[in-house]
Enzyme design. Structure first.
Site, PDB file in Angstrom:
ATOM      1  N   SER A   1       0.953  -1.008  -0.134  1.00 51.31           N
ATOM      2  CA  SER A   1       0.206  -0.141   0.172  1.00 51.31           C
ATOM      3  C   SER A   1       0.599   1.721  -0.133  1.00 51.31           C
ATOM      4  O   SER A   1       2.117   0.767   0.135  1.00 51.31           O
ATOM      5  CB  SER A   1      -0.946   0.417   1.184  1.00 51.31           C
ATOM      6  OG  SER A   1      -1.982   0.896   1.626  1.00 51.31           O
TER       7      SER A   1
ATOM      8  N   TYR B   1      -2.143  -0.621  10.217  1.00 48.67           N
ATOM      9  CA  TYR B   1      -1.692  -1.356   9.471  1.00 48.67           C
ATOM     10  C   TYR B   1      -0.570  -0.685   8.607  1.00 48.67           C
ATOM     11  O   TYR B   1      -0.150  -1.089   7.988  1.00 48.67           O
ATOM     12  CB  TYR B   1      -3.333  -0.374   8.388  1.00 48.67           C
ATOM     13  CG  TYR B   1      -3.773  -1.064   6.708  1.00 48.67           C
ATOM     14  CD1 TYR B   1      -4.041  -1.962   6.457  1.00 48.67           C
ATOM     15  CD2 TYR B   1      -2.786   0.550   5.403  1.00 48.67           C
ATOM     16  CE1 TYR B   1      -3.546  -2.156   4.771  1.00 48.67           C
ATOM     17  CE2 TYR B   1      -3.291  -0.402   4.621  1.00 48.67           C
ATOM     18  CZ  TYR B   1      -3.990  -1.208   3.830  1.00 48.67           C
ATOM     19  OH  TYR B   1      -4.128  -1.484   2.855  1.00 48.67           O
TER      20      TYR B   1
END
Ligand SMILES: NC(=O)c1ccc[n+]([C@@H]2O[C@H](COP(=O)([O-])OP(=O)(O)OC[C@H]3O[C@@H](n4cnc5c(N)ncnc54)[C@H](OP(=O)(O)O)[C@@H]3O)[C@@H](O)[C@H]2O)c1
Length: 260
Positions: free
Chosen positions: A137, A150
């Site tokens: 990501s 995350y």
């Protein structure tokens, strides 16, 4: 890598990006092992595809689930490509997250993909040409308030990918990394979608991510970052972190407004 006729393991197949990747690979003529825990979603996906694909019902976070995946890969005479796409996100400030949520995020996004790679590298090595794609990501390169756990998982995945790529450089396995930006799937809760729109963050479609993944696998490159200005921020954060730090901390009040 030639995708037509290849055998590909895809975790996260039942998700938003997973379904788009499965469709794109199906069109390329690949045979897929579709991994997930939601049988109905995987069956519905399989019906929409034209090739003869296999469903592997497995929780990647359990030893049993991972063994089942390895067994299926062995039974279909090995695999050419492994795509680690399964992932979870729990938006919220670190202090408010439960121990369970922190552990689950690190396990699903980092430890389980590592353990799967560990078990499948010997199988991939049997091919003259093979590859692993780890889907990270933008948040694997930029520490962002509200996404601390995350970010930790995706930073870890990026580091793992880079080191493994170098470790396997004299083998037949290429180790690739794809970093999408915000994408329109159920991974993002309503709060995250509202936050993205308040911050003016652009969102890609799952199909755009699938096309980028296929283009990466077919290229000679090792990694791709998606989106503009996200690519610029990744670069800036690596070279001048204080600039990105200054910009992001100004957004804390807005982020706090949308977090639980
Ligand atoms: N959407 C975004 O904004 C975005 C941006 C950048 C990167 N990414 C990354 O892209 C990947 C796919 O995300 P998505 O947007 O497609 O999310 P999604 O629609 O929520 O799909 C997540 C997938 O992960 C699977 N999964 C989660 N935990 C699992 C477990 N323990 N065992 C097996 N499968 C498990 C889910 O399967 P079940 O059906 O079994 O739940 C589902 O197929 C993730 O790694 C995510 O971090 C997404």
């Amino acid at each position: 890598m030639k995708l037509n006729g290849s055998t590909i393991l895809l975790t996260g197949a039942s998700g938003g990006i997973g379904a788009a990747v499965a469709k794109a690979l199906d069109q390329q003529g690949a045979q897929l092992l579709l991994v997930g825990r939601n049988e109905q979603a995987l069956k519905t996906l399989k019906k929409r595809l034209s090739g003869k694909h296999l469903i592997v019902l497995a929780d990647i976070n359990t030893q049993e689930g991972r063994e089942q995946i390895v067994q299926q890969c062995t039974q279909c005479n090995g695999i050419d490509l492994m795509i680690n796409l399964a992932g979870i996100l729990d938006f919220g400030f670190f202090e408010q997250q439960s121990d369970h949520c922190i552990e689950q995020t690190l396990t699903t996004n980092l430890v389980s993909p590592m353990l799967l790679c560990h078990r499948l590298i010997p199988i991939l090595k049997q091919r003259e040409e093979a590859a692993i794609v780890n889907v990270g990501s933008t948040f694997g390169s930029i520490g962002h308030p509200g996404f601390t756990t995350y970010c930790a998982s995706k930073f870890g995945l990026r580091g793992f990918t880079e080191a493994l790529r170098r470790e396997l450089a004299d083998t037949s396995i290429r180790v690739l990394y794809l970093a999408p930006r915000a994408t329109d799937t159920r991974l993002n809760s309503d709060a995250v979608t509202a936050l993205n729109s308040a911050l003016g963050n652009k969102t890609d479609s799952p199909e755009q991510v699938a096309n980028e993944l296929i283009s990466l696998v077919s290229s000679n490159q090792h990694q791709r970052y998606m989106g503009w200005p996200e690519k610029l921020f990744v670069w800036l954060n690596a070279l001048f972190p204080s600039l990105v730090h200054g910009a992001l901390i100004k957004k804390i009040p807005i982020i706090r407004q949308f977090s639980k």
